[in-house]
Design a protein around this motif. Structure first.
Motif, mmCIF file in Angstrom:
data_model
loop_
_atom_site.group_PDB
_atom_site.id
_atom_site.type_symbol
_atom_site.label_atom_id
_atom_site.label_comp_id
_atom_site.label_asym_id
_atom_site.label_seq_id
_atom_site.Cartn_x
_atom_site.Cartn_y
_atom_site.Cartn_z
ATOM 1 N N GLU A 1 -44.482 18.005 -0.234
ATOM 2 C CA GLU A 1 -43.518 16.900 -0.209
ATOM 3 C C GLU A 1 -42.941 16.697 1.194
ATOM 4 O OE1 GLU A 1 -43.328 19.557 -2.296
ATOM 5 O OE2 GLU A 1 -43.989 18.618 -4.162
ATOM 6 N N ALA A 2 -42.620 17.781 1.864
ATOM 7 C CA ALA A 2 -42.036 17.700 3.211
ATOM 8 C C ALA A 2 -43.055 17.159 4.212
ATOM 9 C CB ALA A 2 -41.518 19.071 3.654
ATOM 10 N N ILE A 3 -44.301 17.566 4.070
ATOM 11 C CA ILE A 3 -45.345 17.088 4.985
ATOM 12 C C ILE A 3 -45.561 15.590 4.794
ATOM 13 C CG2 ILE A 3 -47.800 17.231 5.563
ATOM 14 C CD1 ILE A 3 -47.596 20.238 4.832
ATOM 15 N N ILE A 4 -45.656 15.150 3.554
ATOM 16 C CA ILE A 4 -45.854 13.724 3.293
ATOM 17 C C ILE A 4 -44.656 12.927 3.781
ATOM 18 C CG2 ILE A 4 -46.008 11.995 1.440
ATOM 19 C CD1 ILE A 4 -47.902 13.996 -0.012
ATOM 20 N N ASP A 5 -43.455 13.423 3.552
ATOM 21 C CA ASP A 5 -42.265 12.725 4.040
ATOM 22 C C ASP A 5 -42.296 12.613 5.558
ATOM 23 O OD1 ASP A 5 -39.542 11.563 3.598
ATOM 24 O OD2 ASP A 5 -38.970 13.297 4.830
ATOM 25 N N ARG A 6 -42.689 13.672 6.243
ATOM 26 C CA ARG A 6 -42.786 13.635 7.709
ATOM 27 C C ARG A 6 -43.838 12.618 8.155
ATOM 28 N NH1 ARG A 6 -41.303 15.468 12.387
ATOM 29 N NH2 ARG A 6 -42.777 15.969 14.035
ATOM 30 N N ILE A 7 -44.967 12.594 7.501
ATOM 31 C CA ILE A 7 -46.017 11.642 7.869
ATOM 32 C C ILE A 7 -45.504 10.216 7.744
ATOM 33 C CG2 ILE A 7 -48.251 10.686 7.143
ATOM 34 C CD1 ILE A 7 -49.041 13.654 6.426
ATOM 35 N N VAL A 8 -44.847 9.913 6.637
ATOM 36 C CA VAL A 8 -44.381 8.541 6.400
ATOM 37 C C VAL A 8 -43.240 8.179 7.341
ATOM 38 C CG1 VAL A 8 -43.300 7.003 4.710
ATOM 39 C CG2 VAL A 8 -45.195 8.475 4.011
ATOM 40 N N THR A 9 -42.251 9.064 7.492
ATOM 41 C CA THR A 9 -41.074 8.699 8.302
ATOM 42 C C THR A 9 -41.314 8.857 9.798
ATOM 43 O OG1 THR A 9 -40.113 10.918 8.050
ATOM 44 C CG2 THR A 9 -39.436 9.232 6.463
ATOM 45 N N ARG A 10 -42.024 9.886 10.207
ATOM 46 C CA ARG A 10 -42.212 10.135 11.643
ATOM 47 C C ARG A 10 -43.382 9.365 12.232
ATOM 48 N NH1 ARG A 10 -43.523 9.976 15.981
ATOM 49 N NH2 ARG A 10 -43.570 11.541 17.612
ATOM 50 N N ALA B 1 -52.627 11.135 17.445
ATOM 51 C CA ALA B 1 -53.394 12.385 17.440
ATOM 52 C C ALA B 1 -52.680 13.449 16.608
ATOM 53 C CB ALA B 1 -53.619 12.880 18.869
ATOM 54 N N GLU B 2 -51.361 13.561 16.767
ATOM 55 C CA GLU B 2 -50.583 14.520 15.970
ATOM 56 C C GLU B 2 -50.634 14.161 14.491
ATOM 57 O OE1 GLU B 2 -46.589 14.720 17.507
ATOM 58 O OE2 GLU B 2 -47.300 15.081 19.544
ATOM 59 N N HIS B 3 -50.520 12.877 14.192
ATOM 60 C CA HIS B 3 -50.568 12.366 12.822
ATOM 61 C C HIS B 3 -51.904 12.733 12.163
ATOM 62 C CE1 HIS B 3 -50.553 8.313 10.347
ATOM 63 N NE2 HIS B 3 -50.746 9.345 9.577
ATOM 64 N N ILE B 4 -52.991 12.431 12.841
ATOM 65 C CA ILE B 4 -54.324 12.733 12.316
ATOM 66 C C ILE B 4 -54.493 14.238 12.134
ATOM 67 C CG2 ILE B 4 -56.788 12.717 12.913
ATOM 68 C CD1 ILE B 4 -56.271 9.905 14.167
ATOM 69 N N HIS B 5 -54.048 15.004 13.103
ATOM 70 C CA HIS B 5 -54.144 16.462 13.023
ATOM 71 C C HIS B 5 -53.389 16.988 11.805
ATOM 72 C CE1 HIS B 5 -54.059 20.669 14.190
ATOM 73 N NE2 HIS B 5 -52.745 20.631 14.139
ATOM 74 N N LEU B 6 -52.189 16.502 11.575
ATOM 75 C CA LEU B 6 -51.369 16.961 10.453
ATOM 76 C C LEU B 6 -52.067 16.673 9.124
ATOM 77 C CD1 LEU B 6 -48.719 18.234 9.493
ATOM 78 C CD2 LEU B 6 -47.664 15.965 9.640
ATOM 79 N N GLU B 7 -52.658 15.506 9.015
ATOM 80 C CA GLU B 7 -53.350 15.184 7.769
ATOM 81 C C GLU B 7 -54.660 15.963 7.640
ATOM 82 O OE1 GLU B 7 -51.572 10.695 7.170
ATOM 83 O OE2 GLU B 7 -53.726 10.900 7.491
ATOM 84 N N ASN B 8 -55.508 15.896 8.672
ATOM 85 C CA ASN B 8 -56.829 16.523 8.592
ATOM 86 C C ASN B 8 -56.778 18.039 8.482
ATOM 87 O OD1 ASN B 8 -58.151 14.082 8.780
ATOM 88 N ND2 ASN B 8 -58.904 14.389 10.852
ATOM 89 N N ASP B 9 -55.859 18.668 9.214
ATOM 90 C CA ASP B 9 -55.880 20.122 9.332
ATOM 91 C C ASP B 9 -54.844 20.851 8.483
ATOM 92 O OD1 ASP B 9 -57.948 19.811 11.159
ATOM 93 O OD2 ASP B 9 -56.575 19.646 12.845
ATOM 94 N N VAL B 10 -53.864 20.118 7.949
ATOM 95 C CA VAL B 10 -52.839 20.772 7.139
ATOM 96 C C VAL B 10 -52.794 20.200 5.722
ATOM 97 C CG1 VAL B 10 -50.376 21.318 6.945
ATOM 98 C CG2 VAL B 10 -51.455 21.300 9.208
ATOM 99 N N LEU B 11 -52.602 18.895 5.601
ATOM 100 C CA LEU B 11 -52.408 18.300 4.274
ATOM 101 C C LEU B 11 -53.698 18.237 3.461
ATOM 102 C CD1 LEU B 11 -50.483 16.946 2.263
ATOM 103 C CD2 LEU B 11 -51.021 14.759 3.383
ATOM 104 N N PHE B 12 -54.727 17.632 4.008
ATOM 105 C CA PHE B 12 -55.950 17.428 3.230
ATOM 106 C C PHE B 12 -56.593 18.735 2.743
ATOM 107 C CE2 PHE B 12 -56.846 13.086 5.465
ATOM 108 C CZ PHE B 12 -55.789 12.514 4.793
ATOM 109 N N PRO B 13 -56.661 19.777 3.578
ATOM 110 C CA PRO B 13 -57.280 21.027 3.093
ATOM 111 C C PRO B 13 -56.590 21.622 1.873
ATOM 112 C CG PRO B 13 -57.157 21.055 5.483
ATOM 113 C CD PRO B 13 -56.367 19.857 5.020
#
Length: 167
Positions: free
Chosen positions: A20-29, A149-161
């Motif tokens: 939840e915190a990761i998704i919130d960060r992706i959307v807001t940040r 780049a940070e956004h893509i990294h957060l999704e590809n390397d943290v959220l999606f796995p």
């Protein structure tokens, strides 16, 4: 742009966060910031291209690339916000790998667009005689590309796995 160690530290910190915190960060940040900054950068690029049309280093075509990027990112972010993220917040579902695969493919296309922007702008290095608008354009575009780049990294390397590896 962050260095490898800073990215690794950020990844480690993000891995400890709940989904939840990761998704919130992706959307807001990231999503909100991209939506605010990209239209301004595209308009500024059009201005620089128009005012400095005869300058040999003018970033010809940058406004068009940024406009296309805005449309592609908006479509991508809307799919995440309306489809993928709600499913993730519910704990996932069978077949979630398909939508994640599509998002990863979009990310690859975004990275190709980033490379095109860097080529058009000569590595985002303004010429010595660049005006303030031109310098603001390149500084703002550099920030956007770093954020992306940070956004893509957060999704590809943290959220999606979290969801790919659970299935």
């Amino acid at each position: 742009m962050k260095g490898p160690q800073q990215m690794q530290d950020a990844t480690t910190a993000a891995e400890l966060q709940p989904t939840e915190a990761i998704i919130d960060r992706i959307v807001t940040r990231y999503h909100k910031v991209h939506r605010a900054e990209l239209p301004e950068l595209a308009a500024l690029a059009a201005k620089v291209e128009n005012v400095h049309a005869d300058h040999p280093a003018v970033p010809r075509g940058l406004a068009d690339v940024l406009e296309r990027m805005l449309a592609e990112l908006e479509d991508h972010m809307r799919k995440e916000e309306m489809i993928l993220f709600p499913v993730m917040l519910e704990g996932g579902m069978p077949g979630i790998g398909g939508p994640i695969f599509v998002m990863r493919a979009d990310h690859d296309e975004h990275e190709e667009t980033i490379a095109r922007i860097r080529k058009i702008t000569g590595g985002l290095t303004p010429p010595d005689d660049a005006c303030g608008s031109w310098r603001r354009l390149y500084a703002g575009t550099e920030k956007l590309l770093s954020d992306l780049a940070e956004h893509i990294h957060l999704e590809n390397d943290v959220l999606f796995p979290r969801f790919e590896n659970a299935r």
